[in-house]
Design an enzyme around this catalytic site. Structure first.
Site, mmCIF file in Angstrom:
data_model
loop_
_atom_site.group_PDB
_atom_site.id
_atom_site.type_symbol
_atom_site.label_atom_id
_atom_site.label_comp_id
_atom_site.label_asym_id
_atom_site.label_seq_id
_atom_site.Cartn_x
_atom_site.Cartn_y
_atom_site.Cartn_z
ATOM 1 N N HIS A 158 26.483 3.684 14.282
ATOM 2 C CA HIS A 158 24.910 3.938 13.716
ATOM 3 C C HIS A 158 25.139 4.565 12.120
ATOM 4 O O HIS A 158 26.029 4.803 11.734
ATOM 5 C CB HIS A 158 23.985 4.790 14.447
ATOM 6 N N LYS A 162 21.816 9.559 11.429
ATOM 7 C CA LYS A 162 21.224 9.689 12.988
ATOM 8 C C LYS A 162 21.946 10.765 13.483
ATOM 9 O O LYS A 162 23.078 11.374 13.048
ATOM 10 C CB LYS A 162 22.137 8.558 13.839
HETATM 11 N N1 NAI Z 1 14.453 3.616 21.764
HETATM 12 C C1 NAI Z 1 14.894 2.691 20.664
HETATM 13 O O1 NAI Z 1 14.705 1.483 20.593
HETATM 14 C C2 NAI Z 1 14.916 3.419 19.378
HETATM 15 C C3 NAI Z 1 15.061 4.856 19.132
HETATM 16 N N2 NAI Z 1 15.419 5.430 18.092
HETATM 17 C C4 NAI Z 1 15.123 6.799 18.182
HETATM 18 O O2 NAI Z 1 13.802 7.188 17.466
HETATM 19 C C5 NAI Z 1 14.121 8.447 17.054
HETATM 20 C C6 NAI Z 1 13.790 8.482 15.459
HETATM 21 O O3 NAI Z 1 14.557 7.654 14.589
HETATM 22 P P1 NAI Z 1 14.104 7.450 12.978
HETATM 23 O O4 NAI Z 1 12.932 6.878 12.984
HETATM 24 O O5 NAI Z 1 15.709 6.753 12.675
HETATM 25 O O6 NAI Z 1 14.257 9.025 12.548
HETATM 26 P P2 NAI Z 1 13.625 9.501 11.197
HETATM 27 O O7 NAI Z 1 14.166 10.864 11.045
HETATM 28 O O8 NAI Z 1 13.538 8.499 10.143
HETATM 29 O O9 NAI Z 1 12.188 9.542 11.560
HETATM 30 C C7 NAI Z 1 11.668 10.863 12.636
HETATM 31 C C8 NAI Z 1 10.046 10.995 12.143
HETATM 32 O O10 NAI Z 1 9.607 12.005 13.261
HETATM 33 C C9 NAI Z 1 8.864 12.844 12.492
HETATM 34 N N3 NAI Z 1 8.717 14.482 13.295
HETATM 35 C C10 NAI Z 1 9.458 15.020 13.791
HETATM 36 N N4 NAI Z 1 9.122 16.084 14.342
HETATM 37 C C11 NAI Z 1 7.728 15.790 14.444
HETATM 38 C C12 NAI Z 1 6.585 16.099 14.998
HETATM 39 N N5 NAI Z 1 6.479 17.351 15.660
HETATM 40 N N6 NAI Z 1 4.950 15.513 14.884
HETATM 41 C C13 NAI Z 1 5.139 14.514 14.083
HETATM 42 N N7 NAI Z 1 6.308 13.856 13.630
HETATM 43 C C14 NAI Z 1 7.269 14.466 13.784
HETATM 44 C C15 NAI Z 1 9.816 13.346 11.242
HETATM 45 O O11 NAI Z 1 8.881 13.817 10.415
HETATM 46 C C16 NAI Z 1 10.030 11.783 11.038
HETATM 47 O O12 NAI Z 1 9.089 11.069 10.471
HETATM 48 C C17 NAI Z 1 15.391 8.791 17.251
HETATM 49 O O13 NAI Z 1 15.525 9.650 18.267
HETATM 50 C C18 NAI Z 1 16.226 7.619 17.316
HETATM 51 O O14 NAI Z 1 17.515 7.688 18.068
HETATM 52 C C19 NAI Z 1 15.609 4.797 16.974
HETATM 53 C C20 NAI Z 1 15.626 3.288 17.018
HETATM 54 C C21 NAI Z 1 15.368 2.699 18.467
HETATM 55 O O1 LIG Z 2 18.721 6.440 15.885
HETATM 56 C C1 LIG Z 2 18.628 4.870 15.749
HETATM 57 O O2 LIG Z 2 18.769 4.400 14.811
HETATM 58 C C2 LIG Z 2 18.858 4.303 17.004
HETATM 59 N N1 LIG Z 2 18.736 4.903 18.063
HETATM 60 C C3 LIG Z 2 18.866 4.478 19.419
HETATM 61 C C4 LIG Z 2 19.800 4.830 20.098
HETATM 62 O O3 LIG Z 2 20.140 6.106 20.057
HETATM 63 O O4 LIG Z 2 20.680 4.194 21.083
HETATM 64 C C5 LIG Z 2 18.671 2.854 19.418
HETATM 65 C C6 LIG Z 2 19.309 2.175 18.357
HETATM 66 O O5 LIG Z 2 20.602 1.920 18.748
HETATM 67 C C7 LIG Z 2 18.994 2.807 16.891
#
Ligand code: NAI
Ligand SMILES: O=C(O)C1=N[C@H](C(=O)O)C[C@H](O)C1
Length: 269
Positions: A158, A162
């Site tokens: 990643h 992350k």
């Molecule tokens: N399940 C899936 O398919 C995927 C999951 N993810 C997960 O999604 C999460 C976020 O990833 P990214 O967008 O890359 O991170 P990022 O750091 O770019 O965004 C996280 C956002 O959450 C906000 N945030 C944190 N605490 C908050 C609160 N109390 N109230 C409102 N907003 C709050 C932050 O200000 C930020 O804008 C991670 O856990 C990642 O692993 C990411 C991509 C795909």
């Molecule tokens: O943090 C990310 O970017 C992603 N998080 C998810 C994970 O923890 O598996 C999904 C995806 O791979 C991207």
């Protein structure tokens, strides 16, 4: 205002938040009902479109999650574990479907979602893409077909921002492999190797983690035996795959009974 289901996006300024907003705005099956950021974030109080660097959208970014949720049918939440636990309570209070993409939650944190899931549907998955959820099914099948002469290793890569490891997806794939083998992942997982570790234990499921640059998300499940190797691989090159899955889950959840669901339920895999 249309009568399409309204979706609120939490973590609006995040990598996934912005992708989710674009995906909802492009959808002809849902409308954007609100955007939430954490208190103190400089997007709060601003027009969402302008904050994203475009034209005004007439949606003001708010830190009042409950007020936003009460205007919506679903919440899509890709934020952080503590925030997700708080949002689960508020989504249940507002009667919204809660789609959770947040990873890095501990078992204890996941258990804290249960009371909310008694009131509203929660769809949670460490990866919302069709490809990875299909890969999980394949992993389960291959693991069930092979014996412990095949060492199973999950390798993930990643981007350098992350914060959690192994990724939620890697853990899902590890769970699928363990299920295929008829064992509990917690009994066989090997998540950290450093120094004189001793030889690999037969039956273990190992995890390796790479962090670098702008890698969106890559996962291999390796089955390695004497004389041959099988590699099941998924490579994400665009975060839109996760966002499309999450919007699908938000729509799928409409009218469903309260409970905890995942993308296998949504995709019918
Ligand atoms: N399940 C899936 O398919 C995927 C999951 N993810 C997960 O999604 C999460 C976020 O990833 P990214 O967008 O890359 O991170 P990022 O750091 O770019 O965004 C996280 C956002 O959450 C906000 N945030 C944190 N605490 C908050 C609160 N109390 N109230 C409102 N907003 C709050 C932050 O200000 C930020 O804008 C991670 O856990 C990642 O692993 C990411 C991509 C795909
Ligand atoms: O943090 C990310 O970017 C992603 N998080 C998810 C994970 O923890 O598996 C999904 C995806 O791979 C991207």
């Amino acid at each position: 205002m249309t009568d399409l289901p309204g979706i609120v996006i939490t973590g609006a300024s995040g990598r996934m938040g912005q992708m989710l907003i674009k995906t909802v705005l492009e959808s002809d099956k849902a409308r954007l009902a609100g955007a939430v950021e954490r208190t103190g974030h400089d997007w709060v109080g601003r027009d969402l479109g302008e904050a994203m660097g475009g034209t005004p959208l007439g949606v003001t970014v708010t830190d009042d999650a409950l007020a936003a949720f009460t205007q919506a049918e679903a919440v899509i939440d890709f934020t952080a574990p503590e925030a997700t636990i708080a949002f689960a309570k508020l989504a249940a209070q507002a009667g919204c479907v809660h789609v959770i993409g947040t990873t890095g939650m501990t078992e204890d944190q996941i258990a804290q979602l249960a009371p909310s899931a008694q009131k509203t549907p929660i769809v949670r998955a460490g990866n919302m893409s069709l490809g990875v959820n299909l890969l999980m099914q394949l992993t389960k099948k291959v693991a069930a077909a092979l014996d412990e002469d095949f060492d199973i290793e999950v390798i993930e890569a990643h981007h350098h921002h992350k914060v959690d490891a192994p990724s939620g997806t890697a853990l899902m794939l590890g769970e699928a492999a363990a299920e295929g083998r008829g064992v509990k992942l917690t009994d066989v997982e090997d998540r950290a190797r450093d120094g004189i570790t001793g030889a690999r234990k037969k039956g273990d499921i190992g995890f390796s983690v790479i962090r670098g640059g702008d890698i969106v998300g890559e996962h291999d499940v390796l089955f390695a035996a004497a004389g041959e190797r099988i590699i099941l691989r998924h490579m994400a090159t665009d975060r839109a795959i996760f966002a499309r899955g999450a919007v699908k889950a938000a729509l799928w959840g409409q009218g469903k009974a309260p409970g905890e669901y995942d993308m296998v339920d949504v995709l019918g895999l």
